[in-house]
Motif scaffolding. Sequence first.
Motif, mmCIF file in Angstrom:
data_model
loop_
_atom_site.group_PDB
_atom_site.id
_atom_site.type_symbol
_atom_site.label_atom_id
_atom_site.label_comp_id
_atom_site.label_asym_id
_atom_site.label_seq_id
_atom_site.Cartn_x
_atom_site.Cartn_y
_atom_site.Cartn_z
ATOM 1 N N GLU A 139 5.066 -23.021 32.605
ATOM 2 C CA GLU A 139 5.958 -22.341 31.728
ATOM 3 C C GLU A 139 6.873 -22.309 33.109
ATOM 4 O OE1 GLU A 139 3.158 -21.058 27.728
ATOM 5 O OE2 GLU A 139 4.928 -19.240 28.953
ATOM 6 N N ASP A 156 8.674 -24.402 34.128
ATOM 7 C CA ASP A 156 9.923 -24.459 33.394
ATOM 8 C C ASP A 156 11.257 -23.955 33.405
ATOM 9 O OD1 ASP A 156 8.781 -26.876 32.386
ATOM 10 O OD2 ASP A 156 7.930 -26.262 30.436
ATOM 11 N N ARG A 163 12.267 -28.330 39.658
ATOM 12 C CA ARG A 163 10.822 -28.706 39.520
ATOM 13 C C ARG A 163 10.505 -29.880 40.191
ATOM 14 N NH1 ARG A 163 10.123 -28.806 33.126
ATOM 15 N NH2 ARG A 163 11.607 -30.373 33.607
#
Lengths: 92, 414
Positions: free
Chosen positions: A31, A34, A44
């Motif tokens: 998470e 993200d 990322r």
Amino acid sequence: MAVTVRVPTILRTYTGGASEVSVDGAATLVELLDKLEANHPGIRTRVLDDDGKLRRFVNLYVGDEDVRFAGGLATPTPDGVTVSIIPAVAGG
Amino acid sequence: MTTVLDRPTFGAAANLTCRECGATYDLGPGNACEQCFGPLEIGYDDTLLASVTRASIDAGPRTMWRYGGLLPVAPVVDLQVGCTRLIKADNLARELGMKTLWVKDDSGNPTHSFKDRVVAVAASAARTLGFSVLSCASTGNLANAVAAAAARAGMRSVVFIPSDLEAGKVVTTAVYGGTLVAIDGNYDDVNRLCAEVSGEQEDWAFVNVNVRPFYAEGSKTIGYEIAEQLGWRLPSQVVVPIASGALLTKVDKAWREFSTLGLVDASPYRVFGAQATGCSPVSAAFKAGHDVVQPVRPSTIAKSLAIGNPADGIYALDVVRRTGGAIADVSDDEVVEGIRLLARTEGIFAETAGGVTVATLRALLDAGQLDPAAETVILNTGDGLKTLDAVAPVAKPTATIAPSLAAFRAAGVA
């Protein structure tokens, strides 16, 4: 409280030169990455490969723990903790 | 007159090339690819490399800089490193049932380990790139080499070590007067901290972080020397201790370069790796047939090899598999026995890493993985005086007696 992410030199082009950025409300590393991506588009894929796995030459630490010894990308990232992204190619 | 002054600042080096994705960068500080985090290596101008001949090497100094034409920087900092002895180890060979065995003894370097080689290149690169502080993460030998080189170069040094290092490596670093920081953690913790600090102190040259591509090339010189000392040829087998794995890969690189340049006949050789069982992630990967190395938490007396997350482990695996070698590991008791065996048979006092290598040589022979009839070189990378504690319990006076003839006769040592 939020999670502090320490950014290595070669990723600071994504963070406007900042060596630390703050991320809110991420329960795990997945998470967190993200949310990091949402704030800093492109970062990322520098950390994860095409299969969404941690790149071979990247070490991730939650606090002092190398996540390869912990829960990998499922490792929890509680409020107040520091996550460090560090190039693996060093030492020896 | 020599033409040293005309040499390009970076020798035959052309760029930094990512070993994984091939991206190239200008020569400068940096160790990881901005695209994929892969390791950056020095890329060379092949035409310049091709100008190196046996004659040009022979005309060079009796130091590792005789191979300067194959290195990425000119010798700005020079501690007269290299050209260490290659000893024909007939007694050890006989003991192990081998035909021809050599020991390349790098304990003869200025700070008594092979690390002087990498630091010579790294310090010269650091100076050339404009750094004024020399730093490193070290298991001990590198700490010695960095502190000494910085002293000689008139640079500040800041050296980071695990706090549980042998006294013989702490004293031999601190004496040079630089800043020495002991970290409550193992080498991998120290290494991680240094990677972070190097992102903060961008004016510091961490030899094995942001100057690592230059640094690592220094290890090639041990391979060059072995080939030259054998009379411009390659041995059939070599056993190299593995910590990060960089040394093993650079010995291979040296011999491939010599072969390509026609400095030696391109004869086949097999590269073998040695680890202590208490820190054997590369050996474990080799045995399991894996091409990735799972990090471990080290626990061994061979502290100079105690890197649980070795940066070049996968490349060491590649070299060993490509050449038909093997990797094995040995217990701490076998390490001590290896130190004693080399000392007893050849008069060479190795540090624990050398004990690992000798013991692994024996293990590889016992397992039938290493050919006792083929000419073999083993590397002793450091000096036993730095790791006295390892053998102190078993290396003691045979007898302690009164200063009298009667006591001598009674002691039974005649």
